[in-house]
Design a protein around this motif. Structure first.
Motif, PDB file in Angstrom:
ATOM      1  N   ASP A  50       0.919  -1.299  -0.032  1.00  0.00           N
ATOM      2  CA  ASP A  50       0.061   0.031  -0.068  1.00  0.00           C
ATOM      3  C   ASP A  50       0.938   1.301   0.116  1.00  0.00           C
ATOM      4  N   LEU A  51       0.402   2.328  -0.686  1.00  0.00           N
ATOM      5  CA  LEU A  51       1.096   3.735  -0.499  1.00  0.00           C
ATOM      6  C   LEU A  51       0.616   4.078   1.231  1.00  0.00           C
ATOM      7  N   PRO A  52       1.587   5.261   1.432  1.00  0.00           N
ATOM      8  CA  PRO A  52       1.421   5.627   2.796  1.00  0.00           C
ATOM      9  C   PRO A  52      -0.109   6.303   2.762  1.00  0.00           C
ATOM     10  N   VAL A  53      -0.562   6.285   4.001  1.00  0.00           N
ATOM     11  CA  VAL A  53      -2.064   6.793   4.220  1.00  0.00           C
ATOM     12  C   VAL A  53      -1.945   8.148   4.633  1.00  0.00           C
ATOM     13  N   SER A  54      -0.513   8.540   5.041  1.00  0.00           N
ATOM     14  CA  SER A  54      -0.422   9.981   5.536  1.00  0.00           C
ATOM     15  C   SER A  54       0.870  10.390   5.315  1.00  0.00           C
ATOM     16  N   LEU A  55       1.001  11.788   5.581  1.00  0.00           N
ATOM     17  CA  LEU A  55       2.316  12.394   5.303  1.00  0.00           C
ATOM     18  C   LEU A  55       3.257  11.970   6.435  1.00  0.00           C
TER      19      LEU A  55
END
Length: 500
Positions: free
Chosen positions: A443-448
């Protein structure tokens, strides 16, 4: 006889930084060998055009750490006097986060990880005469992009254009030229209330009140585009007047959401174009009663996220696209290895492709934005889309991960560094994800915040961009994240204020 510096006036023969650097009679740029022969010739042409067109002023601009233009307006005589000497500029701009909140105590020794920044001394903006433009919407006004140097002649390590230039230079040593094209989405809205009261002038200020220019949700519908042709024509005519390679203007999904695409350019030129385009669009929209935003997911009812799709390939000096395969395959070995590098380093590069807290709200299943790290042939749900096909000499890669607010120099630099690593290690990208939203892929990161951890631990980016820059950007983003968590949101107010 000693000169009284407090009484003397600054002449064309001796700009401020020249004396501070030791009073050398040789112009700063020549003294430190900062221009190529091409730039020297371009400077001669700039001088000729400035005089021929009888320009009144020239804006000398610099792309800051966030990819936002800063600079000064120079009267034409002063501009000609500093064209080959550079213009003094405040390094204080480097201590600010996205809304100019100071990230560190400004006068603390080594606060930014570079002792040369102690006390926030003046730097020197060195114009790149190849970027010179005449701004068609202003009266006899020129514009030129510049690079930031210390008075010692050393490049400021936090100058992001320099980071991209270094990556382009490394590609050139390997015999490659970077070719890239952009699709940039943004929103246009009527500016109803700019919120210009003292009460609204906070830090950050209150956002303007806006209303939609069209209903939207009729993707690529001609009538929707025609509804806002007035402002679109203003934008188009001025971008073309600047000589920028505008290709198409397209109606997008959301109300007032549009996409501008540009023909491919080489090296740093694509990033220079993005920097100027975003600023021009915002300036012209404001002048005509509109607000343009490159925020990825504005807080509008029925909003649809905006993205920045980056098309890219490499070519040799003979102009052949090295990603195109000649053996019936989809991509050449070079193209596969480059793509594998993009995939391998997508997590650690997320801070560079998606640098805002808001941008991570775009990664949703079935949203035309990726939510995991996978590639596919001609599939707009994948992170990397292979555009073209077997036997197509123009086959290239489209990275769909970026947000429109990304610093263009860092976005492009992240691609080159990742792709080069993939080629160096002959990485393989794995199988195509024909159904990318259900693929077994990271998954791509869900937050900075999550993305920042990957960035912090990246050996590749620390090696390629330098430890000082990586630590500097971490400092900026941590400050932004801290301010976000310290703010009480509307969601919290609705969730807890009455119930508890």
């Amino acid at each position: 006889m000693a000169r009284n510096l407090s009484l003397m006036s600054w002449s064309e023969d001796q700009p401020v930084h020249g004396l501070l650097a030791g009073g050398c009679a040789v112009p700063f740029i020549e003294e430190h060998g900062l221009w190529t022969a091409e730039q020297e010739a371009a400077a001669d042409e700039v001088e000729r055009r400035v005089k021929e067109l009888q320009l009144r002023q020239v804006r000398i601009a610099w792309g800051d750490q966030h990819g936002i233009l800063r600079g000064k307006n120079l009267e034409v005589g002063h501009f000609l006097s500093v064209l080959r000497r550079g213009k003094d500029f405040q390094t204080a701009t480097l201590i600010f986060d996205t809304t100019n909140n100071p990230v560190v105590p400004p006068f603390e020794a080594g606060a930014l990880g570079d002792p040369r920044m102690t006390g926030l001394p003046d730097g020197v903006l060195v114009p790149d005469p190849r970027t010179f433009k005449v701004l068609p919407w202003l009266d006899r006004t020129g514009w030129v992009l510049s690079d930031l140097y210390y008075q010692s002649g050393e490049r400021v390590p936090f100058d992001t254009r320099g980071i991209l230039q270094e990556q382009v230079g490394k590609l050139a040593l390997d015999g490659y030229e970077f070719v890239s094209g952009i699709e940039l989405e943004f929103y246009l809205a009527h500016l109803d209330d700019p919120k210009l009261t003292w009460q609204d002038a906070g830090h950050p200020p209150e956002p303007p009140s806006v209303s939609p220019v069209a209903h939207g949700f009729q993707y690529l519908t001609e009538s929707r585009s025609d509804e806002i042709d007035g402002i679109l024509s203003v934008l188009r005519d001025n971008l073309v007047g600047l000589g920028l390679p505008l290709a198409t203007i397209e109606d997008e999904w959301g109300p007032g959401q549009v996409e501008f695409t540009f023909d491919p350019q080489t090296g740093v030129a694509t990033a220079d174009t993005v920097l100027l385009v975003r600023s021009v669009i915002k300036q012209l929209a404001r002048r005509h009663g509109y607000h343009a935003t490159f925020m990825s997911r504005p807080a509008f009812p029925n909003a649809f996220s905006s993205g920045w799709h980056l098309h890219q390939s490499l070519r040799r000096a003979d102009a052949d696209n090295v990603f195109a395969a000649t053996d019936g395959e989809l991509l050449s070995e070079t193209g596969r290895a480059y793509m594998a590098g993009l995939l391998a380093h997508a997590l650690e590069c997320s801070v560079l492709t998606t640098p805002t807290i808001n941008g991570y709200k775009r990664y949703r299943p079935d949203s035309f934005a990726p939510d995991r790290i996978a590639w596919a042939e001609e599939n707009r749900g994948a992170l990397i889309r292979v555009v073209g096909g077997r036997g197509d000499a123009n086959t290239h890669l489209e990275n769909r991960v970026g947000e429109p607010a990304a610093n263009p120099y860092l976005y492009l630099a992240s691609q080159i560094a990742s792709g080069r690593d993939g080629m160096t290690r002959s990485l393989e990208p794995g199988n195509s994800a024909d159904e990318p939203y259900s693929a077994d892929a990271p998954d791509l990161p869900v937050s900075l915040e999550a993305a920042l951890e990957h960035f912090k631990n990246s050996e590749l980016l620390r090696k390629e961009f330098g430890e000082p820059f990586v630590d500097y950007l971490i400092m900026l983003k941590k400050h932004e994240i801290h301010r976000f968590h310290a703010a009480v949101t509307d969601w919290e107010q609705r969730e807890y204020f009455e119930m508890y």
